[in-house]
Design a protein around this motif. Structure first.
Motif, PDB file in Angstrom:
ATOM      1  N   THR A   1      35.650  42.495  35.407  1.00 10.51           N
ATOM      2  CA  THR A   1      36.191  41.139  35.478  1.00 10.51           C
ATOM      3  C   THR A   1      35.892  40.543  36.848  1.00 10.51           C
ATOM      4  OG1 THR A   1      37.944  41.739  33.940  1.00 10.51           O
ATOM      5  CG2 THR A   1      38.297  39.752  35.240  1.00 10.51           C
ATOM      6  N   GLN A   2      35.526  39.273  36.871  1.00 10.94           N
ATOM      7  CA  GLN A   2      35.233  38.580  38.127  1.00 10.94           C
ATOM      8  C   GLN A   2      36.369  38.821  39.117  1.00 10.94           C
ATOM      9  OE1 GLN A   2      35.385  34.167  38.493  1.00 10.94           O
ATOM     10  NE2 GLN A   2      33.183  34.378  38.802  1.00 10.94           N
TER      11      GLN A   2
ATOM     12  N   ASP B   1      36.758  41.850  40.559  1.00 15.64           N
ATOM     13  CA  ASP B   1      36.857  43.305  40.687  1.00 15.64           C
ATOM     14  C   ASP B   1      35.923  43.790  41.796  1.00 15.64           C
ATOM     15  OD1 ASP B   1      38.611  43.399  38.574  1.00 15.64           O
ATOM     16  OD2 ASP B   1      37.198  44.283  37.145  1.00 15.64           O
TER      17      ASP B   1
ATOM     18  N   ARG C   1      33.524  38.956  43.315  1.00 14.97           N
ATOM     19  CA  ARG C   1      34.109  37.624  43.534  1.00 14.97           C
ATOM     20  C   ARG C   1      33.005  36.564  43.530  1.00 14.97           C
ATOM     21  NH1 ARG C   1      36.472  37.179  49.120  1.00 14.97           N
ATOM     22  NH2 ARG C   1      34.314  36.698  49.560  1.00 14.97           N
TER      23      ARG C   1
ATOM     24  N   ARG D   1      29.139  35.944  38.059  1.00  7.54           N
ATOM     25  CA  ARG D   1      29.357  35.936  36.605  1.00  7.54           C
ATOM     26  C   ARG D   1      28.062  36.335  35.922  1.00  7.54           C
ATOM     27  NH1 ARG D   1      30.462  29.768  34.964  1.00  7.54           N
ATOM     28  NH2 ARG D   1      31.271  30.815  33.137  1.00  7.54           N
TER      29      ARG D   1
ATOM     30  N   PRO E   1      37.684  35.878  34.243  1.00  6.05           N
ATOM     31  CA  PRO E   1      39.041  36.349  33.985  1.00  6.05           C
ATOM     32  C   PRO E   1      39.657  35.600  32.791  1.00  6.05           C
ATOM     33  CG  PRO E   1      38.833  35.414  36.211  1.00  6.05           C
ATOM     34  CD  PRO E   1      37.525  35.239  35.519  1.00  6.05           C
ATOM     35  N   LYS E   2      40.488  36.313  32.042  1.00  8.07           N
ATOM     36  CA  LYS E   2      41.175  35.675  30.910  1.00  8.07           C
ATOM     37  C   LYS E   2      42.216  34.709  31.452  1.00  8.07           C
ATOM     38  CE  LYS E   2      40.386  39.331  27.670  1.00  8.07           C
ATOM     39  NZ  LYS E   2      40.821  40.596  27.176  1.00  8.07           N
TER      40      LYS E   2
END
Length: 122
Positions: A30-31, A33, A85, A88, A117-118
């Protein structure tokens, strides 16, 4: 392996760096991480191996490597930290290792897919 004209294995004269693996895939992350991987290597040559520099293709990837010489037959490692960070999609980061080895420039890589991220639902 180097084979001479008589079909015998020739010894490498000088240091030689050999990696256990040259590519590591983290899969989906996930972005935001931060993930870490250790690339293990061995000096399969006949002289001390000295890593002169380790460079990455992006500031998001930070390598840590041994500054002391690795004696013939000894193993060591390069630790690579990737911060997703602001990233994508598919990420393919190449790490270039410069040394005094007969194969003086080697590369390893890390691959990951950075997911957004959700969104929190209220």
């Amino acid at each position: 392996m180097i084979v001479n004209a008589f079909g015998q294995e020739a010894k490498v004269d000088g240091p030689k760096i050999t990696f256990e693996e040259t590519k590591h895939e983290f899969g989906d992350i996930t972005q935001g991480d931060v993930v870490t991987h250790v690339f293990k290597f061995k000096n399969e040559g006949t002289a001390p191996l000295q890593l002169n520099n380790v460079r990455t293709t992006c500031g998001c990837t930070a390598p840590q490597w041994p500054k002391e010489a690795i004696m013939p037959g000894e193993t060591s490692e390069i630790k690579v930290v990737f911060n997703s960070r602001g990233k994508r999609g598919l990420q393919n980061k190449v790490i270039t290792i410069y040394s005094n080895a007969v194969n003086n420039t080697e590369t390893v890589k890390i691959v990951t897919n950075v997911l957004m991220p959700k969104q929190e639902t209220e």
